[in-house]
Write an enzyme that holds these catalytic residues in place. Structure first.
Site, PDB file in Angstrom:
ATOM      1  N   CYS A 169       0.791  -1.232   0.000  1.00  0.00           N
ATOM      2  CA  CYS A 169       0.000   0.000   0.000  1.00  0.00           C
ATOM      3  C   CYS A 169       0.825   1.285   0.000  1.00  0.00           C
ATOM      4  O   CYS A 169       0.312   2.339  -0.341  1.00  0.00           O
ATOM      5  CB  CYS A 169      -0.963  -0.028   1.182  1.00  0.00           C
ATOM      6  SG  CYS A 169      -1.848  -1.601   1.227  1.00  0.00           S
ATOM      7  N   ASN A 222     -10.028  -2.280  -2.136  1.00  0.00           N
ATOM      8  CA  ASN A 222      -8.687  -1.876  -1.711  1.00  0.00           C
ATOM      9  C   ASN A 222      -7.711  -2.474  -2.717  1.00  0.00           C
ATOM     10  O   ASN A 222      -7.531  -3.684  -2.766  1.00  0.00           O
ATOM     11  CB  ASN A 222      -8.431  -2.418  -0.287  1.00  0.00           C
ATOM     12  CG  ASN A 222      -7.028  -2.125   0.223  1.00  0.00           C
ATOM     13  OD1 ASN A 222      -6.115  -1.806  -0.533  1.00  0.00           O
ATOM     14  ND2 ASN A 222      -6.846  -2.254   1.525  1.00  0.00           N
ATOM     15  N   HIS A 228      -4.401   6.252   0.222  1.00  0.00           N
ATOM     16  CA  HIS A 228      -4.547   4.823  -0.021  1.00  0.00           C
ATOM     17  C   HIS A 228      -5.982   4.450   0.397  1.00  0.00           C
ATOM     18  O   HIS A 228      -6.451   4.838   1.459  1.00  0.00           O
ATOM     19  CB  HIS A 228      -3.524   4.037   0.791  1.00  0.00           C
ATOM     20  CG  HIS A 228      -3.886   2.595   0.920  1.00  0.00           C
ATOM     21  ND1 HIS A 228      -4.119   1.790  -0.179  1.00  0.00           N
ATOM     22  CD2 HIS A 228      -4.106   1.812   2.001  1.00  0.00           C
ATOM     23  CE1 HIS A 228      -4.454   0.590   0.227  1.00  0.00           C
ATOM     24  NE2 HIS A 228      -4.447   0.571   1.537  1.00  0.00           N
TER      25      HIS A 228
END
Lengths: 361, 72, 362
Positions: free
Chosen positions: C120, C295, C265
């Site tokens: 991430c 995600n 993020h």
């Protein structure tokens, strides 16, 4: 890519291996005659292999600990850590993060893994020094290595005896860079992705999750393609590098090549105008140690020297990718530490109990 | 170079005694013709004849005669 | 010390790709029940995501994004001096996927290609690393290619994360821009490496058991699945991350008013809401993509940019970007991006057929 980074210098190199050295002549399932021929042809007399619980990061950690302690480095001043390996501890996270913790580095020290093999030391040094030059970090740490001895080649079509396993050895190295006014590092690097199948461990990851015979941990190498690549592309890059820098073989104290195979190394030395006595060899004792091989060879040659003298080493790593890179290193012999032997491993790396207890989504 | 001289060169490259090979020798029958030997052959061909052997060409060598055919 | 500076290098363009296979959270209702799926969406904000086909890998998605970008920008590939691939799901153990991407994109051998393993925080770290490489050479362009198929790392019965991860690829081209000034803050904390971990498949334990065991959250997993300590990761997201943002603003002597867009993020909407609240950010300047894409790890920042601004004719904007996650690893950077060069997301079911290795090929 040709790159030049000002104001950085290599101020320390260390390497670690296990305490277990296997001699080729002691392999029990081949005749002494075959073994003697193997030693003569490959140059490999034996190699160090990791114990079952040791990984590359354990060796790199041992080498780094020795280096940071000997040089009395303030760990808070290390700003970048790059770990080059093809054998990380876990799929994720990056093992560099674990190493950052084990070495007691600060949160201001960034850490990530780079997936490269034989060209990895030079590429890693390039990445590390580039990042250092865009930050105010005083030190950068390159950890590089592989535990290739664990694998074996699946070469059913070739007449390779049991000795093929002895072509690879295990090691981990640590190289420390410091910000240093007036010094610089120049690199030349290339990649030929069309050669990706020349050295490949295809199974167990995301393109081919299953292996036809259930074994996922092995590599296959096209010897001839790799030989031709190494003996043509590497000398061409070394020569281009020297042209760019306005140097010749006379300007270097030694040529340090990735310790792939003696025939390849001799050929590269010949094509680049280096005499064989300038070409450093360590593969007799360590076999092919992937990204460790260049720093390990420097440690093997100069590690026990206390002489306060700078040497100019022209280093070239070439291999998996296909990928190759050259750097001219100026390093003091007394900054190259003696070889470290270790049987240590990261015990907490096996401790997964807290994954179960803490997971309370 | 005569054919005999070329065969002697191959024998030397493969670390074999002189007189071991003939043009008709099948390479699969020669124990010493392993992967290291093939690399030595690449070096010899490049140094002596300026010929660059690729993996495909080497795969095509079945007899000593096949090797002799490219030694020009 | 954790601050990095680059001058004269900026973003020339960004493109992203997702697999064509769209999966809604609702589609998991037969597996987990309606209560679980609706609670999941309410908690995370995620309604759907895209998941790679079994044949598609991270490098396929990265290549699709990169091909789109390079053709839209009409770049001479021979002028790309370095290509950095960021992924946690490579095609093979070796060579790195950077080799395959180089081959498929037809980049020259003078282009040095390498791959780093980050999640991430990968976009921020990737940009800075690529900028640093460009900084020390005279190459005209550097290319950052990202790919992630986190859906393949998750147990299909793990209700905590199977509906969370979406797959995607991204490509960012860096070029020389005389006025560009970039400051990047990067931090790392390996003490918390177990907060997000996939224990098996590496070399610490070469023969891990496939046995499944019950975790304290009532979900069964094996060592081959991702473990995420939700509490620890959440706590990190709402303390270390805002701290980094504050330190960044202080160091650069800027405030929220100096930026046109804030791209975080896309972990979950609750975290993003906390960041908006703590940093007092204007909500309209914080684009969200996680509701439709899930995600997507390190790709979530470029994906959100493409989703929010692709084809919208917004001109040049100063974007503050922040990635955080596995490692633990986190970073903040800014860039003045010409949003006319941020392209709409494309969908792909393409994959590299020759990548499949059969024993005869070896």
């Amino acid at each position: 890519m040709y790159s030049n980074i000002d104001n950085v210098k290599v101020i320390g190199i260390a390497a670690a291996v296990s305490e277990k050295w296997d001699s080729v002549m002691e392999v029990t399932n081949e005749s002494q005659e075959v073994l003697k021929r193997f030693v003569k042809k490959t140059g490999v007399e034996g190699r160090y292999s990791a114990s079952l619980k040791q990984t590359t990061s354990d060796f790199c950690c041992a080498a780094a600990e020795r280096l940071l302690t000997e040089k009395n480095i303030n760990r808070e001043d290390i700003g970048v850590l790059v770990f080059v390996t093809q054998m990380p501890d876990y799929r994720i996270p990056a093992t560099a993060c674990v190493l950052q913790m084990r070495l007691g580095l600060s949160n201001n020290c960034i850490a990530f893994d780079v997936n490269l093999g034989c060209s990895g030391f030079v590429y890693g040094l390039n990445i590390l020094s580039s990042l250092m030059s865009t930050s105010s970090a005083r030190y950068g740490l390159l950890l590089a290595g592989d535990t290739s001895a664990r694998e074996f080649s699946n070469k059913q079509k070739e007449k390779i005896g049991h000795t093929s396993e002895l072509l690879f050895g295990d090691s981990g190295t640590a190289t420390l860079l410091e910000r240093s006014e007036g010094d610089s590092l120049s690199f030349m690097s290339n990649t030929k992705g069309s050669g990706f199948r020349a050295i490949i461990a295809p199974y167990g990851w995301y393109r081919n999750p299953e292996s036809p015979d259930g074994r996922i941990h092995y590599s296959v190498m096209d010897d001839i393609e790799v030989f031709n690549f190494a003996t043509n592309e590497a000398p061409e890059q070394i020569s281009s590098y020297m042209d760019k820098k306005g140097t010749t073989s006379a300007d270097y104290d030694c040529l340090v090549l990735h310790q792939a195979n003696l025939m390849i190394m001799k050929r590269i030395a010949k094509k680049t105008g280096f005499s064989e006595d300038k070409m450093l060899v360590s593969m007799n004792k360590f076999a092919n140690t992937s990204s460790s091989s260049i720093p390990l060879t420097l440690v093997y040659t100069y590690g026990d020297s206390e002489e306060n003298k700078s040497i100019n080493a022209l280093c070239c790593g070439f291999g998996v990718g296909l990928s190759w890179a050259t750097v001219g290193l100026s390093v003091n012999k007394k900054d190259i530490l003696p070889l470290v032997h270790t049987s240590e491993y990261f015990k907490d790396g096996y401790n997964l109990d807290d994954l179960e207890e803490n997971n309370n989504d | 170079m005569t054919e005999q001289e070329k065969i002697a060169l191959i024998e030397e490259t493969l670390d074999l005694d002189e007189g071991t090979l003939t043009a008709d020798t099948v390479l699969d029958d020669v124990d010493e013709y392993d992967s290291m030997a093939k690399l030595s052959l690449i070096v010899m061909m490049d140094d002596e004849f300026g010929v660059k052997l690729t993996g495909d060409v080497i795969k095509g060598f079945k007899t000593v005669g096949d090797i002799l055919a490219v030694m020009n | 010390m954790s601050f990095f500076k680059s001058n004269g290098i900026g973003i020339a363009g960004i493109a992203c790709a997702v697999p064509k296979n769209n999966v809604t959270v609702d589609s998991f209702t037969p597996v987990f029940g309606e209560e679980v799926t609706s609670k999941f969406t309410a908690g995370t904000g995620i309604k759907a995501m895209y998941k790679a086909l079994p044949e598609q890998t991270a490098s396929d998605l990265g290549v699709a994004a990169a091909e789109n970008l390079l053709s839209k920008l009409d770049i001479d590939k021979n002028e790309i001096g370095a290509m950095l691939m960021v992924t946690q799901s490579p095609d093979y153990r070796r060579p790195s996927s950077a080799s395959i991407v180089q081959k498929r994109l037809g980049l020259p051998i003078s282009c040095s290609c390498m791959e780093i393993n980050l999640g991430c925080s990968g976009f921020i770290y990737g940009i800075q690393t690529a900028m640093s490489l460009m900084n020390s050479s005279d190459m005209k362009y550097a290319l950052l290619v990202m790919g992630e198929t986190a859906s393949k790392l998750v147990d299909p019965k793990d209700k905590s994360i199977v509906m969370m991860y979406g797959d995607a690829g991204a490509a960012v081209l860096l070029e020389r821009q005389a006025d560009a000034k970039t400051t990047t803050l990067l931090r790392s904390d390996g003490d918390r490496f177990k907060a997000i971990v996939l224990p098996a498949g590496g070399f610490r334990d070469m023969t891990p058991t496939h046995e499944r065991f019950m975790c304290s959250d009532g979900i069964e997993r094996s060592l081959y699945d991702i473990f995420m300590d939700g509490t620890s990761v959440f706590s990190f997201s709402i303390t270390d991350v805002p701290q980094a943002l504050k330190d960044y603003l202080e160091k650069t002597e800027t405030t929220a008013e100096d930026y046109d867009a804030f791209v975080f993020h896309q972990a979950n909407q609750f975290i993003i809401k906390q960041l908006i609240r703590k940093m007092k950010l204007p909500k309209d300047s914080v684009p969200i993509s996680l509701d439709r894409f899930g995600n997507t790890g390190g790709i979530s920042i470029p994906l959100t940019l493409c989703d929010a601004y692709g084809d919208k004719n917004e001109g040049k904007k100063n974007a503050l970007m922040c990635g955080f996650g596995i490692g633990l690893s986190w970073g903040v950077t800014n860039a003045v991006i010409d949003f006319d060069k941020v392209f709409p997301i494309i969908e792909t079911d393409d994959y590299y057929k020759e990548g499949k290795i059969t024993p005869e090929m070896l």
